[in-house]
Scaffold this active site. Structure first.
Site, PDB file in Angstrom:
ATOM      1  N   ARG A  47      74.124  15.310 -31.381  1.00 28.61           N
ATOM      2  CA  ARG A  47      73.438  15.091 -30.213  1.00 28.61           C
ATOM      3  C   ARG A  47      71.884  15.039 -30.402  1.00 28.61           C
ATOM      4  NH1 ARG A  47      75.697  19.617 -26.191  1.00 28.61           N
ATOM      5  NH2 ARG A  47      75.773  20.547 -28.370  1.00 28.61           N
ATOM      6  N   LYS A  89      70.336  22.024 -29.584  1.00 25.05           N
ATOM      7  CA  LYS A  89      70.470  23.269 -30.114  1.00 25.05           C
ATOM      8  C   LYS A  89      69.554  24.336 -30.430  1.00 25.05           C
ATOM      9  CE  LYS A  89      74.406  24.163 -30.612  1.00 25.05           C
ATOM     10  NZ  LYS A  89      75.589  24.534 -29.616  1.00 25.05           N
ATOM     11  N   TYR A 146      68.693  24.526 -25.377  1.00 20.06           N
ATOM     12  CA  TYR A 146      69.721  25.527 -25.393  1.00 20.06           C
ATOM     13  C   TYR A 146      69.211  26.592 -26.452  1.00 20.06           C
ATOM     14  CZ  TYR A 146      72.932  22.735 -23.077  1.00 20.06           C
ATOM     15  OH  TYR A 146      73.902  21.928 -22.153  1.00 20.06           O
ATOM     16  N   GLU A 157      70.152  27.153 -20.693  1.00 18.19           N
ATOM     17  CA  GLU A 157      71.442  27.574 -20.160  1.00 18.19           C
ATOM     18  C   GLU A 157      71.055  28.611 -19.127  1.00 18.19           C
ATOM     19  OE1 GLU A 157      70.198  27.962 -23.125  1.00 18.19           O
ATOM     20  OE2 GLU A 157      69.852  30.227 -23.447  1.00 18.19           O
ATOM     21  N   SER A 180      79.969  21.159 -19.613  1.00 16.19           N
ATOM     22  CA  SER A 180      81.255  21.784 -19.187  1.00 16.19           C
ATOM     23  C   SER A 180      81.948  20.526 -18.600  1.00 16.19           C
ATOM     24  CB  SER A 180      81.026  22.796 -18.043  1.00 16.19           C
ATOM     25  OG  SER A 180      80.724  23.997 -18.608  1.00 16.19           O
ATOM     26  N   VAL A 204      88.495  29.613 -18.262  1.00 19.69           N
ATOM     27  CA  VAL A 204      87.891  30.669 -17.506  1.00 19.69           C
ATOM     28  C   VAL A 204      86.510  31.129 -17.923  1.00 19.69           C
ATOM     29  CG1 VAL A 204      90.164  31.633 -16.915  1.00 19.69           C
ATOM     30  CG2 VAL A 204      88.690  32.843 -18.884  1.00 19.69           C
ATOM     31  N   ILE A 218      86.581  29.161 -25.876  1.00 16.77           N
ATOM     32  CA  ILE A 218      86.606  29.737 -27.150  1.00 16.77           C
ATOM     33  C   ILE A 218      85.109  30.045 -27.520  1.00 16.77           C
ATOM     34  CG2 ILE A 218      86.348  27.626 -28.366  1.00 16.77           C
ATOM     35  CD1 ILE A 218      88.262  30.729 -29.477  1.00 16.77           C
ATOM     36  N   ASP A 219      84.165  29.526 -26.677  1.00 24.15           N
ATOM     37  CA  ASP A 219      82.561  30.007 -27.172  1.00 24.15           C
ATOM     38  C   ASP A 219      82.434  31.398 -26.546  1.00 24.15           C
ATOM     39  OD1 ASP A 219      82.909  28.803 -24.606  1.00 24.15           O
ATOM     40  OD2 ASP A 219      81.099  28.044 -24.523  1.00 24.15           O
ATOM     41  N   ALA A 243      84.631  24.937 -30.617  1.00 22.88           N
ATOM     42  CA  ALA A 243      83.599  25.783 -30.163  1.00 22.88           C
ATOM     43  C   ALA A 243      82.621  24.618 -29.318  1.00 22.88           C
ATOM     44  CB  ALA A 243      83.124  26.606 -30.723  1.00 22.88           C
ATOM     45  N   ASN A 244      82.426  23.508 -30.091  1.00 22.39           N
ATOM     46  CA  ASN A 244      81.710  22.625 -29.440  1.00 22.39           C
ATOM     47  C   ASN A 244      82.088  21.199 -29.376  1.00 22.39           C
ATOM     48  OD1 ASN A 244      81.634  21.969 -32.207  1.00 22.39           O
ATOM     49  ND2 ASN A 244      79.910  21.270 -32.235  1.00 22.39           N
TER      50      ASN A 244
HETATM   51  N1  LIG Z   1      84.237  24.620 -26.172  1.00 21.86           N
HETATM   52  C1  LIG Z   1      83.434  24.226 -25.747  1.00 21.86           C
HETATM   53  O1  LIG Z   1      82.801  23.145 -26.489  1.00 21.86           O
HETATM   54  C2  LIG Z   1      82.742  24.438 -24.388  1.00 21.86           C
HETATM   55  C3  LIG Z   1      82.090  23.397 -23.573  1.00 21.86           C
HETATM   56  C4  LIG Z   1      81.384  23.769 -22.204  1.00 21.86           C
HETATM   57  C5  LIG Z   1      81.951  24.957 -21.712  1.00 21.86           C
HETATM   58  N2  LIG Z   1      82.682  25.751 -22.212  1.00 21.86           N
HETATM   59  C6  LIG Z   1      83.081  27.184 -21.947  1.00 21.86           C
HETATM   60  O2  LIG Z   1      84.238  26.960 -20.925  1.00 21.86           O
HETATM   61  C7  LIG Z   1      84.283  27.911 -19.975  1.00 21.86           C
HETATM   62  C8  LIG Z   1      84.572  27.563 -18.845  1.00 21.86           C
HETATM   63  O3  LIG Z   1      82.999  27.104 -18.196  1.00 21.86           O
HETATM   64  P1  LIG Z   1      82.824  26.567 -16.520  1.00 21.86           P
HETATM   65  O4  LIG Z   1      81.533  25.781 -16.759  1.00 21.86           O
HETATM   66  O5  LIG Z   1      83.923  25.759 -16.007  1.00 21.86           O
HETATM   67  O6  LIG Z   1      82.728  28.055 -15.781  1.00 21.86           O
HETATM   68  P2  LIG Z   1      82.868  28.203 -14.282  1.00 21.86           P
HETATM   69  O7  LIG Z   1      82.012  29.396 -13.956  1.00 21.86           O
HETATM   70  O8  LIG Z   1      82.270  26.775 -13.574  1.00 21.86           O
HETATM   71  O9  LIG Z   1      84.457  28.253 -13.973  1.00 21.86           O
HETATM   72  C9  LIG Z   1      85.185  29.348 -14.370  1.00 21.86           C
HETATM   73  C10 LIG Z   1      86.376  29.602 -13.477  1.00 21.86           C
HETATM   74  O10 LIG Z   1      86.923  30.624 -14.235  1.00 21.86           O
HETATM   75  C11 LIG Z   1      87.660  31.414 -13.024  1.00 21.86           C
HETATM   76  N3  LIG Z   1      88.214  32.522 -13.569  1.00 21.86           N
HETATM   77  C12 LIG Z   1      87.409  33.722 -14.053  1.00 21.86           C
HETATM   78  N4  LIG Z   1      88.524  34.527 -14.655  1.00 21.86           N
HETATM   79  C13 LIG Z   1      89.701  34.383 -14.386  1.00 21.86           C
HETATM   80  C14 LIG Z   1      90.867  34.586 -14.392  1.00 21.86           C
HETATM   81  N5  LIG Z   1      91.255  35.743 -15.150  1.00 21.86           N
HETATM   82  N6  LIG Z   1      92.063  33.709 -14.395  1.00 21.86           N
HETATM   83  C15 LIG Z   1      91.932  32.364 -13.568  1.00 21.86           C
HETATM   84  N7  LIG Z   1      90.495  32.099 -13.506  1.00 21.86           N
HETATM   85  C16 LIG Z   1      89.527  33.117 -13.910  1.00 21.86           C
HETATM   86  C17 LIG Z   1      86.240  31.633 -12.279  1.00 21.86           C
HETATM   87  O11 LIG Z   1      86.641  32.050 -10.796  1.00 21.86           O
HETATM   88  C18 LIG Z   1      85.749  30.212 -12.254  1.00 21.86           C
HETATM   89  O12 LIG Z   1      86.320  29.352 -11.265  1.00 21.86           O
HETATM   90  C19 LIG Z   1      83.191  28.807 -20.464  1.00 21.86           C
HETATM   91  O13 LIG Z   1      83.635  29.704 -21.241  1.00 21.86           O
HETATM   92  C20 LIG Z   1      82.077  27.865 -21.013  1.00 21.86           C
HETATM   93  O14 LIG Z   1      81.374  28.388 -21.884  1.00 21.86           O
HETATM   94  C21 LIG Z   1      83.274  25.607 -23.562  1.00 21.86           C
END
Ligand SMILES: NC(=O)c1ccc[n+]([C@@H]2O[C@H](COP(=O)([O-])OP(=O)(O)OC[C@H]3O[C@@H](n4cnc5c(N)ncnc54)[C@H](O)[C@@H]3O)[C@@H](O)[C@H]2O)c1
Length: 372
Positions: free
Chosen positions: A15, A75, A94, A118, A134, A239, A269-270, A299-300
């Protein structure tokens, strides 16, 4: 203001902090935009696109850091970049400082003013500069999960939409926030039978109101979660408990109860992942097998679609970037408490409480800094 955008140097990062459109707007606001040569190549933008937008191309990152009054990136700055930051310079990117004492120390030592994407907030309690990534990761999750389910990749060999005479794949999305909602919409759009689990009843009510007919909702008790997971072809982990490691919702022992060849896509996973057997992977080698269950744990994820991600991030950052450039960081933060929430470091002082708490460092209130 001279706004500089260096090429990202973190491995696997394609990016870029400014799109040609963002550069065009900044130039129209009377600013000078300095882009490192080939900074946009990974996202499909050529130097000529930036030149057409009115930007100037710099030969090296050192030129960008030396001349720019504000650096706009994606980043967190790497060690060599941190060494080029200076007092009075603004860094907008970020940062994710809480788990990163080395970066925090260097940013404090630089004397720069560092505003983290963030931690910028909005009126609805959301994180507007985190949400676009997300959304991307959520929409990508069923796509990569569908690929993981293919036989040649070790999966069950199940087609998302099924075919006439044969039902669709069953997809369970754990967590119905930004990632989960976008994942569920795309999985449903691919024809899968989708259930979203969440622990927040208001969130489940919202999802039911808006998406009933497209996917089902279920309360995420441990019992419901494992029961639905056992019947699923694909499980998407989405979650988030803000500021905490993701809870482990499927243990290694429970893998043997899942369907053989099921796909686990752990978007969380992040934050450490929400399946016990999750470990971070890369786009080069994204999936692995544990006990016959295929795990995808990149993770990304947004990096896979660098062009979409760059444009989505640019759309979200542009109004803040323009405010910082037009007014100067101090006035922009005085005028907008949500942007002020992004202030993490200023002139050798830490200004974000959660980071101070995580790293055991003193914090100065950001509102005192902008008043001073
Ligand atoms: N891997 C990647 O590239 C990448 C990219 C973007 C975001 N993410 C990650 O994805 C995850 C979700 O992000 P988001 O923006 O959707 O967050 P968000 O806060 O919008 O949503 C998280 C949801 O999880 C729910 N939750 C919490 N504990 C729970 C449980 N035990 N069981 C069921 N639901 C539960 C919450 O109520 C909430 O609605 C974060 O860890 C974020 O860092 C990863």
């Amino acid at each position: 203001m001279i706004i500089g955008c260096p090429k990202e140097i973190k491995p696997q990062e394609f990016r870029v902090g400014m799109t040609p459109n963002a550069a065009r707007e900044a130039v129209a606001h009377g600013h000078e935009v300095l882009i490192e040569t080939q900074a946009g190549t990974g996202a499909g933008f050529e130097d000529s696109d930036y030149v057409e937008a009115g930007a100037t191309i710099a030969a090296t990152a050192a030129d960008v850091f030396e001349r720019a009054e504000m650096i706009v990136k994606v980043k967190e700055p790497q060690a060599v970049e941190r060494a080029m930051l200076r007092e009075g310079q603004v860094l907008f990117t970020y940062l994710h400082l809480a788990p990163d004492p080395e970066q925090t120390r260097d940013l404090l030592a630089s004397g720069a003013t560092c505003i983290a994407y963030e931690t910028v907030t909005d009126d609805r309690g959301g994180l507007p500069l985190l949400a676009p990534m997300s959304e991307v990761a959520g929409r990508l999750a069923p796509q990569v999960g569908a690929w993981t389910l293919q036989k040649a990749n070790g999966g069950r060999g199940v087609l998302m939409g099924g075919v006439p005479g044969l039902g669709p794949a069953r997809v369970v999305v754990i967590g119905g926030g930004v990632v989960g909602t976008h994942a569920a919409r795309i999985a449903a759009g691919m024809g899968a039978d989708v259930t979203v689990l969440d622990r927040s009843l208001p969130r489940l009510r919202y999802l039911d109101d808006v998406f009933s007919g497209q996917f089902r909702t279920s309360y995420a008790s441990a019992g419901n979660t494992i029961e639905l997971a056992c019947a699923a072809d694909m499980i998407i982990g989405a979650v988030l408990i803000p500021g905490a490691e993701a809870p482990k919702l499927i243990s290694r022992a429970q893998l043997s109860d899942l369907k053989p060849g099921a796909a686990l896509v752990d978007v969380a996973i992040d934050q450490g992942g929400c399946f016990e057997t999750s470990r971070a992977t890369t786009h080069q080698d994204p999936i692995y097998d544990v006990d016959g269950i295929m795990h995808y744990c990149v993770a990304n994820m947004p990096g896979a679609v660098a062009r979409t991600s760059t444009i989505a991030l640019g759309n979200a950052t542009m109004p803040f970037m323009l405010a910082l450039a037009d007014k100067g960081w101090k006035q922009a933060c005085q005028d907008d408490p949500h942007l002020l929430n992004g202030l993490n470091v200023h002139d050798g002082k830490l200004t974000y409480y959660a980071v101070g708490k995580a790293l055991g460092l003193d914090v100065v209130s950001p509102s005192l800094i902008v008043k001073g």
